[in-house]
Design a protein around this motif. Structure first.
Motif, PDB file in Angstrom:
ATOM      1  N   TYR A   1       0.840  -1.209   0.000  1.00 33.28           N
ATOM      2  CA  TYR A   1       0.000   0.000   0.000  1.00 33.28           C
ATOM      3  C   TYR A   1       0.874   1.258   0.000  1.00 33.28           C
ATOM      4  N   PHE A   2       0.219   2.392  -0.231  1.00 34.51           N
ATOM      5  CA  PHE A   2       0.875   3.697  -0.079  1.00 34.51           C
ATOM      6  C   PHE A   2       1.265   3.874   1.402  1.00 34.51           C
TER       7      PHE A   2
ATOM      8  N   TRP B   1       4.295   4.136  -7.875  1.00 31.85           N
ATOM      9  CA  TRP B   1       3.002   3.533  -8.186  1.00 31.85           C
ATOM     10  C   TRP B   1       2.826   3.173  -9.668  1.00 31.85           C
TER      11      TRP B   1
ATOM     12  N   LYS C   1      -5.272  -1.555  -8.387  1.00 35.69           N
ATOM     13  CA  LYS C   1      -5.563  -0.829  -7.136  1.00 35.69           C
ATOM     14  C   LYS C   1      -4.873  -1.521  -5.967  1.00 35.69           C
TER      15      LYS C   1
ATOM     16  N   SER D   1     -10.160  -4.350  -0.069  1.00 37.42           N
ATOM     17  CA  SER D   1      -9.888  -4.262   1.370  1.00 37.42           C
ATOM     18  C   SER D   1     -10.954  -4.942   2.238  1.00 37.42           C
TER      19      SER D   1
END
Ligand code: GSH
Length: 204
Positions: free
Chosen positions: A9-10, A40, A51, A65
């Motif tokens: 993830y970020f 990214w 995503k 998620s």
């Protein structure tokens, strides 16, 4: 042997924090892989649907998620006691998603004039509407979202709350005693407390 988990993830909490809460609750070791925005474009094509979050489980990629949280909740006994409770959990988590979308629709609007127009209805209608209903649900369920006991809906809500608060520029539970107590409850679960103390700092 427990599976190898790698969360991609970020470098923020946002949609990944509920997953990190679940993994921590289950005392599962996981690699918390955080990449910078500049990386990214390179990473995106390697994900299932472009995503993140992506959770790799023994090297196999999973995405979405809420689906990931539900899967982990089943492993760790947080998916309710029966199919009815599982349905109630899914319904309230989807409602958190609806609420988040409406906040994000304001927050990520690039057009300043249109963004400004969205602020009043968001603050004065959308936020009070959802938050007072969430408060009522938790009141009715003895301090939890479903079934009078801890489920992944509670971990999901508290996990995503900082992100919602950041976008809406207020502490959404400040004047909602049942939700405030629920946050306190979740954040004092020893494994979650330990995670929160050691996680990298991020605003959202
Ligand atoms: N429904 C998905 C989930 O819950 O996992 C939404 C995932 C999503 O929108 N991820 C955003 C993303 O990958 C970050 S929060 N954005 C980059 C992009 O779309 O290129």
């Amino acid at each position: 042997m427990s599976p190898r988990y790698k969360l991609i993830y970020f470098p923020v909490k946002a949609l990944s924090e509920p997953i990190r809460f679940l993994l921590s609750y289950g005392e599962a070791e996981f690699e918390d892989y955080r990449f910078e925005s500049e990386q990214w474009p390179q990473l995106k094509p390697s994900t299932p649907f472009g995503k993140v979050p992506v959770l790799e489980i023994d090297g196999v990629q999973t995405h979405q998620s809420a689906a990931i949280c539900r899967y982990l909740a089943k492993q760790f006994g947080l998916n309710g006691s029966n199919d009815w409770e599982a349905l109630e959990i899914d319904a309230i988590v989807d409602t958190f998603g609806d609420f988040r979308q409406q906040i994000a629709n304001y927050h990520y609007d690039q057009d300043e004039a249109s963004k400004e127009k969205k602020w009043e209805p968001l603050k004065n209608e959308t936020v009070p509407y959802y938050m007072s209903k969430f408060e009522e649900v938790v009141k009715k369920n003895d301090g939890y979202f479903v079934g009078g006991k801890l489920t992944w809906a509670d971990l999901y809500f508290v996990g995503i709350l900082d992100y919602l608060n950041f976008m809406v520029k207020e502490d959404l539970v400040e004047n909602r005693p049942k939700l405030k107590a629920l946050r306190e409850n979740v954040l004092t679960i020893p494994a979650i407390k330990a995670w929160v103390e050691k996680r990298p700092h991020s605003e959202m």
